[in-house]
Scaffold this active site. Sequence first.
Site, mmCIF file in Angstrom:
data_model
loop_
_atom_site.group_PDB
_atom_site.id
_atom_site.type_symbol
_atom_site.label_atom_id
_atom_site.label_comp_id
_atom_site.label_asym_id
_atom_site.label_seq_id
_atom_site.Cartn_x
_atom_site.Cartn_y
_atom_site.Cartn_z
ATOM 1 N N GLU A 1 -23.282 -32.416 55.780
ATOM 2 C CA GLU A 1 -23.484 -31.050 56.295
ATOM 3 C C GLU A 1 -24.406 -30.362 55.305
ATOM 4 O O GLU A 1 -23.964 -29.955 54.240
ATOM 5 C CB GLU A 1 -22.169 -30.266 56.323
ATOM 6 C CG GLU A 1 -20.947 -31.034 56.768
ATOM 7 C CD GLU A 1 -20.936 -31.230 58.250
ATOM 8 O OE1 GLU A 1 -21.508 -30.388 58.952
ATOM 9 O OE2 GLU A 1 -20.403 -32.248 58.695
ATOM 10 N N CYS B 1 -24.630 -21.143 55.009
ATOM 11 C CA CYS B 1 -25.541 -22.146 55.573
ATOM 12 C C CYS B 1 -26.071 -21.706 56.927
ATOM 13 O O CYS B 1 -27.166 -22.088 57.330
ATOM 14 C CB CYS B 1 -24.843 -23.491 55.684
ATOM 15 S SG CYS B 1 -23.272 -23.401 56.543
#
Length: 515
Positions: free
Chosen positions: A235, A269
């Site tokens: 990720e 993010c």
Amino acid sequence: MSHPPPGTIRPSDGSRQTPVPQASREAVREAIEAGRHAQRDWARLSIDARAKTLLEAGRVILADQMAGCEVMSDETGRGPTECRMSELASTLDYVKGAIRAGRAALRPERIKLSPLDFPGKRVVVEQVPRGVIGIIAPWNYPVSNFYKSLWPALLAGNAVVMKPSEHTPRSGAWLHEKLAQALPEGLVTLVQGGGEVGQALIEEGVDSVVFTGSVPTGRRVAKLAAERLIPASLELGGKDAALVLADCDLERTALGIAQWSMHNAGQNCAGIERVYVEEAIADAFVERLGKVVSRLRVAPGDGPTELGPLQNAAQLDLVERHVKDALERGAELVTGGERTGSGYGYRPTVLDHCNHEMLVVTEETFGPVVAVVRVKDAKEAVSLANDCRYGLNGSVWTRDYARGEALARQLEVGVALVNNHAFTGILPETPWTGTKETGTGVAASRHAYHGFVRPRTVLVDRSSKPDPFWFPANDDLQAMSLALVERSQGRLSALFRLAGLLGKRVKAIQSLTRD
Ligand code: NAD
């Protein structure tokens, strides 16, 4: 530029903190071994029993929420309320949702076999835990970043070794301490330290690794995992875009974009870092966004504040470099653009008239900065939004929901939204995933289980007769193979021929054992 060692400075005021010792390679090995030992009994429990224990762990975490928020607040500089909202408030709902998603992912699958072709056979595909899962986390949400993988990994019957970021070791230690109070001894272990320790964790024998962090480190982790032939869920970074169309609700859009560009001081993010706004409403939109963002307060302050400081000195340097580059290349500063306070605080910043020559548009900034790019229409907005190395979230802001949905589907992202952004990150049943350099990982939801379980096929044959294709080969076997091909082409006559051949074949096979 040299910075103090990670995790030794309080970001809110620059004061020193006692360093947290790094785990030795031997300690990493022991943590994995303890997990391997505890996992055997854990995997034997039913899903219901494991789910019950995980819910208990969630309750233990919440019972100590005040202390947890203090630890996180001290280490990140965010206010305790912000820490609670972002990291702890949804703990129990998250565990419950993860259990629902897990039940769907872990359910054994009965495969239907034709009784004519496969008499007496029963086959089931079941999901077997991989063993010990290493979770390597970043610093931006030092507790909840673990949630997406921790709960599903445990529910599936694995042990977990947690490695918090070297920038936020104390928050990780607090979470581990709470988990250890509710879970069997050794089932979740903790190793502290930086990249060396992360590397050791992969090399010393975990069965699968979940990595959340930057692209360069993600590439290194992928190579290490490939060497060991273990799954790696990656990720990685993001550079999310929001497309603001001329027919949007201007007020709600400005508020929503301020929220999701400045949340956690942009250290998210899925923070909105680029806004593509249609020229027709650009002046009015920028004016409103600038007004909202200029009113956001940076901690430490008197009473509640919306933003914390940057978490570390390197991150503050990067933000300043991006803003300076944009201003030198012709961007216009609407608000912010300077440090604040005695720690790593940076004023929430809006830059107008940005373009794809600027770092603030092309590279991940991971700070409280939003770059506005003016476009002539939605088509240009989609094309520029997709001109990016990353693809985590992308959103379209419009009153025309159907058109918004169609445009959102054109974005090269893992999570596409209309009139909102990023918040599906707290939903345990929707996949959190991306495209391109955001990485191959899928976190949360039933789709996240590849790294936590492997499928096992189990077949039980209760037939008293040998299968008709076993040795010996004879003319009937040849006739049978031809009939099988014909039957697969839908010829009914082949079915009758097959029925006639079966008995003869079985007799021929049995004759091999007779004198
Ligand atoms: P980072 O890559 O510097 O570090 C992440 C973790 O990896 C840390 O725990 C670190 O100690 C460890 N590590 C470093 N070198 C390693 C190695 N060689 N082997 C194994 N582990 C190693 O990232 P960061 O600065 O902590 O985090 C910020 C990044 O994380 C941003 O790019 C952000 O977008 C990304 N992020 C992504 C998501 C997502 O869901 N896609 C979520 C949060 C953060």
